[in-house]
Design a protein around this motif. Structure first.
Motif, PDB file in Angstrom:
ATOM      1  N   THR A 103     112.396  22.261 -54.407  1.00  0.00           N
ATOM      2  CA  THR A 103     111.571  21.900 -55.570  1.00  0.00           C
ATOM      3  C   THR A 103     110.312  22.757 -55.680  1.00  0.00           C
ATOM      4  OG1 THR A 103     110.453  20.146 -54.317  1.00  0.00           O
ATOM      5  CG2 THR A 103     112.394  19.518 -55.632  1.00  0.00           C
ATOM      6  N   LEU A 104     110.225  23.810 -54.879  1.00  0.00           N
ATOM      7  CA  LEU A 104     109.123  24.778 -54.926  1.00  0.00           C
ATOM      8  C   LEU A 104     107.777  24.142 -54.563  1.00  0.00           C
ATOM      9  CD1 LEU A 104     110.182  26.595 -58.232  1.00  0.00           C
ATOM     10  CD2 LEU A 104     110.813  27.181 -55.887  1.00  0.00           C
ATOM     11  N   ARG A 105     107.806  23.135 -53.701  1.00  0.00           N
ATOM     12  CA  ARG A 105     106.583  22.470 -53.274  1.00  0.00           C
ATOM     13  C   ARG A 105     106.072  22.990 -51.936  1.00  0.00           C
ATOM     14  NH1 ARG A 105     108.386  19.021 -56.930  1.00  0.00           N
ATOM     15  NH2 ARG A 105     106.918  17.579 -57.875  1.00  0.00           N
ATOM     16  N   THR A 106     106.797  23.867 -51.318  1.00  0.00           N
ATOM     17  CA  THR A 106     106.382  24.507 -50.084  1.00  0.00           C
ATOM     18  C   THR A 106     105.274  25.498 -50.415  1.00  0.00           C
ATOM     19  OG1 THR A 106     108.662  24.320 -49.325  1.00  0.00           O
ATOM     20  CG2 THR A 106     107.266  25.858 -48.146  1.00  0.00           C
ATOM     21  N   LYS A 107     104.363  25.703 -49.487  1.00  0.00           N
ATOM     22  CA  LYS A 107     103.315  26.708 -49.712  1.00  0.00           C
ATOM     23  C   LYS A 107     103.986  28.075 -49.811  1.00  0.00           C
ATOM     24  CE  LYS A 107      99.095  28.673 -48.004  1.00  0.00           C
ATOM     25  NZ  LYS A 107      98.931  29.677 -47.023  1.00  0.00           N
ATOM     26  N   LEU A 108     103.946  28.646 -51.013  1.00  0.00           N
ATOM     27  CA  LEU A 108     104.643  29.902 -51.266  1.00  0.00           C
ATOM     28  C   LEU A 108     103.697  31.084 -51.105  1.00  0.00           C
ATOM     29  CD1 LEU A 108     106.693  28.861 -54.408  1.00  0.00           C
ATOM     30  CD2 LEU A 108     107.449  28.943 -52.042  1.00  0.00           C
ATOM     31  N   GLU A 109     104.239  32.146 -50.552  1.00  0.00           N
ATOM     32  CA  GLU A 109     103.495  33.391 -50.403  1.00  0.00           C
ATOM     33  C   GLU A 109     104.212  34.449 -51.213  1.00  0.00           C
ATOM     34  OE1 GLU A 109     102.084  34.270 -46.517  1.00  0.00           O
ATOM     35  OE2 GLU A 109     102.336  32.206 -45.863  1.00  0.00           O
ATOM     36  N   ASN A 110     103.456  35.462 -51.607  1.00  0.00           N
ATOM     37  CA  ASN A 110     104.001  36.484 -52.488  1.00  0.00           C
ATOM     38  C   ASN A 110     103.797  37.847 -51.845  1.00  0.00           C
ATOM     39  OD1 ASN A 110     105.091  37.615 -54.746  1.00  0.00           O
ATOM     40  ND2 ASN A 110     103.557  36.820 -56.159  1.00  0.00           N
ATOM     41  N   SER A 111     104.888  38.583 -51.700  1.00  0.00           N
ATOM     42  CA  SER A 111     104.772  39.972 -51.255  1.00  0.00           C
ATOM     43  C   SER A 111     105.062  40.851 -52.469  1.00  0.00           C
ATOM     44  CB  SER A 111     105.743  40.271 -50.108  1.00  0.00           C
ATOM     45  OG  SER A 111     107.071  40.276 -50.578  1.00  0.00           O
ATOM     46  N   ALA A 112     105.069  42.135 -52.271  1.00  0.00           N
ATOM     47  CA  ALA A 112     105.271  43.068 -53.381  1.00  0.00           C
ATOM     48  C   ALA A 112     106.565  42.808 -54.141  1.00  0.00           C
ATOM     49  CB  ALA A 112     105.247  44.502 -52.868  1.00  0.00           C
ATOM     50  N   ASP A 113     107.602  42.396 -53.431  1.00  0.00           N
ATOM     51  CA  ASP A 113     108.894  42.248 -54.103  1.00  0.00           C
ATOM     52  C   ASP A 113     109.534  40.875 -53.954  1.00  0.00           C
ATOM     53  OD1 ASP A 113     109.340  42.542 -51.408  1.00  0.00           O
ATOM     54  OD2 ASP A 113     111.130  43.773 -51.656  1.00  0.00           O
ATOM     55  N   SER A 114     108.844  39.907 -53.327  1.00  0.00           N
ATOM     56  CA  SER A 114     109.500  38.613 -53.165  1.00  0.00           C
ATOM     57  C   SER A 114     108.506  37.459 -53.029  1.00  0.00           C
ATOM     58  CB  SER A 114     110.430  38.641 -51.949  1.00  0.00           C
ATOM     59  OG  SER A 114     109.671  38.731 -50.765  1.00  0.00           O
ATOM     60  N   LEU A 115     109.039  36.293 -53.243  1.00  0.00           N
ATOM     61  CA  LEU A 115     108.324  35.044 -53.056  1.00  0.00           C
ATOM     62  C   LEU A 115     108.963  34.385 -51.842  1.00  0.00           C
ATOM     63  CD1 LEU A 115     106.189  33.365 -54.597  1.00  0.00           C
ATOM     64  CD2 LEU A 115     108.071  32.298 -55.836  1.00  0.00           C
ATOM     65  N   TYR A 116     108.152  33.860 -50.927  1.00  0.00           N
ATOM     66  CA  TYR A 116     108.724  33.289 -49.710  1.00  0.00           C
ATOM     67  C   TYR A 116     107.810  32.216 -49.133  1.00  0.00           C
ATOM     68  CZ  TYR A 116     105.450  36.283 -47.203  1.00  0.00           C
ATOM     69  OH  TYR A 116     104.304  36.881 -46.744  1.00  0.00           O
ATOM     70  N   ALA A 117     108.357  31.450 -48.211  1.00  0.00           N
ATOM     71  CA  ALA A 117     107.616  30.442 -47.465  1.00  0.00           C
ATOM     72  C   ALA A 117     108.019  30.564 -46.007  1.00  0.00           C
ATOM     73  CB  ALA A 117     107.939  29.051 -47.987  1.00  0.00           C
TER      74      ALA A 117
END
Length: 171
Positions: free
Chosen positions: A118-132
């Motif tokens: 549900t995209l409620r995890t603390k998300l981090e953003n790199s140059a080419d991706s979104l991740y947790a």
């Protein structure tokens, strides 16, 4: 004569359509998901379990989650339903009514899985991706370019869910 020819061509071409990979529809992902009904494909090599096939997923955050993983002939091979305090996981001949069975089987808590989807995890953003980053695994999100994929990767292997269709409202 023309109708017969068209029918024969259709019957000959129909099986060949199954050989082409299914294209995902364009999905407009909300920032956080409260409700979802989705048709997916699961690709998993995790804790010695290897499987690739169809999956349906529905959730109403935070208390309801249901998914079914289907075998090659459409039979349900894994069924999970969480509704408030009630829980049921059926995998083959095994049945579990304790939510901890999910964590024991997958090394992911059910709450974390639900938050990841549900995209409620603390998300981090790199140059080419979104991740947790979780303690025992990393979740990567590729929710654009018709990939529509969420993957869990860790020492236990990799689980990817590719979404073909998703609806985010209850209408």
């Amino acid at each position: 004569m023309k109708k017969g020819f068209v029918l024969i061509c259709a019957l000959l071409l129909l099986p060949s359509c199954a050989l082409f990979p299914r294209r995902a529809a364009e999905i407009n992902w909300p920032e956080k998901i409260d409700y979802m009904q989705a048709l997916c494909e699961l690709d998993m090599a995790w804790k010695g379990m290897n499987y690739s096939g169809s999956m349906s997923l529905s959730l109403d955050y935070p208390d309801k989650l249901q998914f079914e993983i289907y075998g090659p002939v459409g039979n349900t091979i894994v069924y999970l339903k969480k509704d408030g305090d009630r829980f049921l996981l059926v995998a083959g001949d095994e049945k579990f009514s304790d939510e901890n069975a999910f964590e024991e089987k997958f090394d992911i808590t059910l709450r974390n899985f639900l938050d990841d989807v549900t995209l409620r995890t603390k998300l981090e953003n790199s140059a080419d991706s979104l991740y947790a980053v979780r303690e025992r695994y990393r979740v990567s999100y590729n929710l654009s370019d018709q990939n529509n994929k969420i993957c869990w990767e860790g020492a236990e292997g990799r689980i990817c869910i590719r979404f073909f269709e998703a609806r985010f409202n209850k209408e």
